[in-house]
Scaffold this active site. Structure first.
Site, short mmCIF file in Angstrom:
data_model
loop_
_atom_site.label_atom_id
_atom_site.label_comp_id
_atom_site.label_asym_id
_atom_site.label_seq_id
_atom_site.Cartn_x
_atom_site.Cartn_y
_atom_site.Cartn_z
N GLY A 134 0.83 -1.21 0.00
CA GLY A 134 0.00 0.00 0.00
C GLY A 134 0.86 1.25 0.00
N GLY A 166 -0.43 4.79 -1.22
CA GLY A 166 -1.54 5.44 -0.52
C GLY A 166 -1.10 6.61 0.35
N GLN A 167 -2.08 7.15 1.09
CA GLN A 167 -1.84 8.36 1.88
C GLN A 167 -0.74 8.13 2.94
OE1 GLN A 167 -4.83 9.52 4.69
NE2 GLN A 167 -4.23 11.66 4.71
N ASP A 184 2.37 -1.88 -4.29
CA ASP A 184 0.95 -1.48 -4.30
C ASP A 184 0.34 -2.10 -5.55
OD1 ASP A 184 -1.54 0.10 -4.23
OD2 ASP A 184 -0.45 1.38 -2.84
N ILE A 185 -1.01 -1.98 -5.67
CA ILE A 185 -1.62 -2.45 -6.92
C ILE A 185 -1.60 -1.35 -7.97
CG2 ILE A 185 -3.06 -4.33 -6.02
CD1 ILE A 185 -5.40 -2.32 -5.94
N ASP A 238 -0.09 -7.47 -5.56
CA ASP A 238 -1.45 -7.59 -5.03
C ASP A 238 -1.40 -8.50 -3.81
OD1 ASP A 238 -4.08 -7.94 -4.46
OD2 ASP A 238 -4.67 -8.60 -6.47
N TYR A 293 -16.36 -1.22 7.49
CA TYR A 293 -14.94 -0.91 7.71
C TYR A 293 -14.58 -1.16 9.18
CZ TYR A 293 -10.79 2.19 8.09
OH TYR A 293 -9.55 2.74 8.32
N LYS A 324 -12.05 -3.84 10.84
CA LYS A 324 -10.90 -3.44 11.67
C LYS A 324 -10.96 -4.13 13.04
CE LYS A 324 -8.48 -0.80 8.96
NZ LYS A 324 -7.17 -1.27 8.50
#
Ligand code: AKB
Length: 321
Positions: free
Chosen positions: A8, A11-12, A34-35, A52, A143, A147
């Site tokens: 990832g 990402g952010q 990442d993908i 992936d 979500y 988690k």
């Protein structure tokens, strides 16, 4: 020598964490995956690959080939997006974590895993202010459910198999380098783009919706600190509460107006309002402070200044603030 895999990395969180980890462990030892393709800085400063995490064969191959010793698994579908594709989000969030935990259990070289949880594990029945480390967790979003289940699996893999997995419950994360996508706290990033581009922003939450937030540099420092902490000091193997600051859209807009007086905010709450209302307003992070020295250094005024400057620079503008 550590050899670190980031899942990832585009990402952010991943895009900033990769840079910091490369400074500490050496560019060549931090593998950004990442993908989708990460940004140019990441691609040009060290190894990267399209990977992936749902593809177990590819994952195993990668970890063995590059003799990975630590994994930061950051890929997830966030709260807002997950509500649009509940089963897909559940599958992606859970399968990816279980793939990583299983890998860490089987591959001896892997000594440590980081996986982010979220304030989304809490729900409407949780005490809203100064939410304790151990309290009611009845999330009402897919979500949050993923988690919470993830936290239980992390603790299980630690207790049952000795997998050294560490986790924090991130609040909303604010940064300008890479935009977040699909979260409920994203308004606190989008607002700066609105302020710089058009001096206005239509907020998808009500003006008095308080949520816990943190500036990205504090989140990155906390993540690295937890991963470097002596295992003997860690009393939480599900996920640590992290606080930071708490503010409402109105308070943030008022702070922005100190620099851009004609900035206008309007409010048009959508489905994310209900998600935000199910989450805490503020978090008690005393256990993280005690166990591994968590602290924050960026408050609301400082964050606002850094964000306005950073977003302005992205659009070729210079703000003298
Ligand atoms: C979201 O809004 O979904 C995330 C989070 C709080 O985990 N930023």
């Amino acid at each position: 020598m550590e050899r670190i895999l980031i899942i990832g990395a585009a990402g952010q969180i991943g895009s900033e964490l990769t840079v910091e980890l490369r400074k500490i462990y050496g560019n060549e030892n931090v593998f950004a995956t990442d993908i989708k393709e990460p940004n140019e800085d990441i691609k040009n400063s060290g190894p990267w690959a399209i990977l992936d995490v749902l593809d177990v064969k590819q994952l195993v191959h990668f970890v063995i080939r590059y003799r990975i010793t630590q994994i930061y698994h950051l890929a997830a579908v966030l709260s807002g997006n997950a509500e649009k594709i509940p089963m897909q989000a559940w599958n992606i969030n859970m399968e990816s974590l279980l793939n990583v935990l299983d890998l860490a259990k089987e591959v001896e070289d892997i000594k440590r895993v980081f996986w982010p949880s979220s304030i989304a594990v809490f729900g409407p029945t949780t005490p809203k202010d100064n939410t304790p480390q151990i309290t009611v967790t009845e999330p009402t979003t897919v979500y949050g459910i993923s988690k919470l289940a993830g936290e239980r699996w992390c603790e299980y893999y630690w207790k049952r198999y000795g997998v050294d997995v560490r986790s924090v419950r991130y609040p909303g994360l604010i940064s300008y380098k890479t935009e977040p996508g699909g979260g409920t706290t994203d308004y606190a990033v989008e607002i700066f783009y609105g302020a710089i581009k058009e001096k206005k922003y239509e907020c998808f939450l009500k003006e008095d919706t308080y949520l816990p937030m943190m500036f990205m540099s504090d989140a990155i420092q906390a993540t690295i600190k937890l991963m470097q902490a002596d295992p003997g000091r860690l009393t939480v193997r599900s996920s640590y509460n992290l606080g930071g600051m708490s503010f409402s859209p109105k308070e943030l807009a008022d702070e922005i107006k100190k620099y851009i007086p004609d900035f206008e905010i309007t409010y048009k709450p959508d489905f994310r309002q209900a998600i935000a209302e199910s989450w805490p307003r503020s978090i008690d992070d005393s256990v993280a402070r005690r166990d591994w020295g968590f602290n924050v250094s960026v408050d609301l005024p400082e964050m606002t200044r850094i964000m306005l400057k950073g977003v302005a620079e992205k659009f070729g503008k210079k703000l003298d603030i």
